[in-house]
Design a protein around this motif. Structure first.
Motif, PDB file in Angstrom:
ATOM      1  N   HIS A 100     -11.577  62.362  11.134  1.00 23.43           N
ATOM      2  CA  HIS A 100     -10.372  62.444   9.995  1.00 23.43           C
ATOM      3  C   HIS A 100     -11.013  62.478   8.790  1.00 23.43           C
ATOM      4  O   HIS A 100     -12.202  62.054   8.563  1.00 23.43           O
ATOM      5  N   HIS A 112      -8.655  68.714   7.190  1.00 22.72           N
ATOM      6  CA  HIS A 112      -8.950  69.105   8.707  1.00 22.72           C
ATOM      7  C   HIS A 112     -10.541  69.482   8.659  1.00 22.72           C
ATOM      8  O   HIS A 112     -11.189  70.333   8.153  1.00 22.72           O
ATOM      9  N   THR A 114     -14.119  68.604  11.088  1.00 22.78           N
ATOM     10  CA  THR A 114     -14.919  68.591  12.326  1.00 22.78           C
ATOM     11  C   THR A 114     -16.379  68.153  12.057  1.00 22.78           C
ATOM     12  O   THR A 114     -17.099  69.008  11.028  1.00 22.78           O
ATOM     13  N   ARG A 201      -6.168  76.700   9.633  1.00 23.26           N
ATOM     14  CA  ARG A 201      -6.984  75.387   9.250  1.00 23.26           C
ATOM     15  C   ARG A 201      -7.835  74.797  10.699  1.00 23.26           C
ATOM     16  O   ARG A 201      -7.695  73.917  10.850  1.00 23.26           O
ATOM     17  N   PHE A 202      -8.659  75.907  11.288  1.00 24.79           N
ATOM     18  CA  PHE A 202      -9.407  75.077  12.159  1.00 24.79           C
ATOM     19  C   PHE A 202     -10.812  75.088  11.447  1.00 24.79           C
ATOM     20  O   PHE A 202     -11.250  75.921  10.839  1.00 24.79           O
ATOM     21  N   ILE A 222     -14.888  71.487   6.755  1.00 26.64           N
ATOM     22  CA  ILE A 222     -13.619  71.723   6.743  1.00 26.64           C
ATOM     23  C   ILE A 222     -13.189  73.055   7.005  1.00 26.64           C
ATOM     24  O   ILE A 222     -13.931  73.937   6.464  1.00 26.64           O
ATOM     25  N   SER A 223     -12.047  73.150   7.074  1.00 33.08           N
ATOM     26  CA  SER A 223     -11.520  74.641   7.551  1.00 33.08           C
ATOM     27  C   SER A 223     -11.497  75.274   6.021  1.00 33.08           C
ATOM     28  O   SER A 223     -11.540  74.663   4.854  1.00 33.08           O
ATOM     29  N   ASP A 226      -8.871  74.162   3.511  1.00 36.30           N
ATOM     30  CA  ASP A 226      -8.952  72.836   3.147  1.00 36.30           C
ATOM     31  C   ASP A 226     -10.092  73.080   2.160  1.00 36.30           C
ATOM     32  O   ASP A 226     -10.187  72.296   1.043  1.00 36.30           O
ATOM     33  N   THR A 424     -14.704  77.023  17.181  1.00 37.61           N
ATOM     34  CA  THR A 424     -13.563  76.449  16.550  1.00 37.61           C
ATOM     35  C   THR A 424     -12.742  76.219  18.050  1.00 37.61           C
ATOM     36  O   THR A 424     -12.809  76.809  19.075  1.00 37.61           O
TER      37      THR A 424
END
Ligand SMILES: [Zn+2]
Length: 468
Positions: A100, A112, A114, A201-202, A222-223, A226, A424
């Motif tokens: 997060h 968003h 990862t 937003r992946f 971040i995407s 974002d 993604t």
């Protein structure tokens, strides 16, 4: 003496080619038949459907990675390949947990995010700091420690679309080395704009690397929207703060396998043409494009050669490599453990760029053998494939082979949309067009058959490494 030998070899090849080209009409007719059959192929499409549905995401070292190895072995056997083996490979096992991120000031928003592969996690309560934005890795390297210390570095480098994927090469160093370079200047974390060409937003994952003796700091992507948000808040002139919680970790080394399936050659079975892909995938999507497509295309092409009635002189070897994604561990291991047989690997290629149509044929072979490659290209041309350069990349897993002098080719796919989905959650089966995939099968079957029928192989290319 060595020079004289080389000259004689070229001379012999030239005479051979001058007569009637490197291939007989019968061989060329059979290649044309493979091309037509390939265009009707539905097996590759079924294979990638099976892999994505029955195995799904298969990150190296995970239980699903083992399932993928078992899946590949079973499929090779069901399809009647002459030799099937799962050759053990030690792989790095990294796992992702919940992840997060938020902008906490000046205008709080959810981001968003990862984690990048191999990143350490943040403390359980998260990591919060002011953002220091740079446009690219080069600018980060030139930044002052006093500006970076205690901050989260944001590498805001956008990836543009390109047909051949060269733009990926421009932004990916920021993903790979961003954390190490930021840590050298005292940063506490890194966030990158995803290496992706979409506006969804992946977030796009992918491997990163720490350096020895440099502090390890968490790294995420971040995407694109974002990243636009962080940039827009920074443009308002107030300090922007990000908080991130990444629960990922390295678990050490576990066993996986390279899975090999062979269609044995009729006259020179010890000599092989390698057509390859990688079996592992990232965990966010189902690895349909990266690299389920390559797995399916190469398996289906070899099977097509086996069932079309003419065995080529040499063996067609399909290798599905372990852990390409975080360090080419399968292909490096293969080259190390088969070093004494590299001379018998006459040429190699990897399909690892999705499932769109092939538009260009590049080679990296001894120049004396270019007429053979040009003759192969003539058989590929009706598929809409242009002749490219003699500076082929060959695919990521061909790197260790290339460095040891094994000639390679690239059957370059159209990569315009590839980085919309790459790494993604959106890398899923529905993105594959069965007609385009069949064109790939046709091209791989024609290439592998004719390469395996080549009069004297493709020579060797300069060795660029002492060891793989
Ligand atoms: Zn890949």
């Amino acid at each position: 003496m060595r020079l004289l030998f080389a000259v004689l070899t070229c001379f012999t090849a030239a005479i051979h080619l001058a007569a009637d080209g490197p291939f007989s009409q019968k061989t060329l007719d059979h290649a044309a038949k493979l091309r037509e059959l390939g265009l009707k192929d539905t097996r590759a499409y079924s294979l990638v459907e099976s892999l994505t549905v029955e195995v799904g995401p298969r990150m190296a070292g995970t239980p699903a990675d083992k399932l993928a190895v078992a899946w590949a072995e079973k499929k090779f056997r069901e399809m009647g390949f002459d030799h099937v083996a799962a050759e053990p490979v030690p792989v790095t096992h990294w796992v992702r947990g919940p992840e997060h991120a938020w902008i906490t000031a000046p205008y709080p928003q959810v981001l968003h995010i990862t984690a990048l592969g191999h990143s350490i996690g943040t403390p359980p309560e998260g990591l919060e700091a002011e953002v220091f934005m740079v446009p690219d890795l080069a600018t980060l390297k030139k930044s002052k420690a006093e500006d970076v210390r205690g901050k989260i570095v944001f590498i805001n480098h956008r990836t543009e679309k390109s047909r051949d994927g060269n733009t990926y090469g421009k932004t990916v160093p920021g993903r790979a080395a961003g954390a190490a370079e930021a840590a050298k200047l005292g940063a506490v974390g890194v966030v990158i704009r995803s290496i992706g060409t979409d506006s969804h937003r992946f977030a796009h994952t992918g491997v990163m690397r720490y350096e020895e003796d440099v502090k390890r700091i968490p790294a995420g992507a971040i995407s694109n929207p974002d990243a636009d948000m962080v940039q827009a808040q920074l443009e308002r002139g107030k300090p922007v703060r990000i908080k991130m919680k990444l629960d990922c970790k390295l678990l050490g080394t576990v066993m996986s396998a390279n899975v090999v399936g062979e269609i044995k050659g009729s006259a020179l079975p010890d000599e092989a043409v390698i057509i390859s892909a990688h079996l592992d995938s990232w965990d966010l999507g189902t690895g349909a494009l990266d690299d389920g497509a390559g797995v399916a295309i190469t398996m289906a092409a070899a099977k097509l050669i086996a069932e079309a009635g003419v065995r080529p002189k040499r063996t067609v070897r399909v290798i599905l490599f372990a852990n390409e994604e975080s360090g080419l561990e399968g292909s490096r291991h293969y080259v190390t453990t088969h070093q004494d047989k590299l001379q018998n690997m006459i040429i190699g290629v990897e399909s690892d760029f999705g499932a769109d149509v092939i538009w260009r044929f590049d080679t990296r072979i001894d120049e004396a053998y270019l007429p053979v490659a040009d003759a192969i290209h003539k058989a590929l041309e009706p598929l809409g494939i242009a002749r490219g350069s003699n500076r082929a990349f060959g695919g990521p897993d061909m790197t260790p082979f290339r460095m040891m002098g094994v000639p390679v080719v690239s059957l370059l796919q159209d990569g315009t949309d590839y980085f919309d989905f790459h790494h993604t959650a959106d890398d899923t089966f529905d993105k594959i067009d069965p007609k385009k995939m069949a064109q790939n099968v046709a091209a791989y079957a024609v290439f592998a058959f004719l390469a395996a029928e080549s009069p004297d192989g493709f020579g060797r290319i300069p060795v660029t490494a002492g060891s793989p």
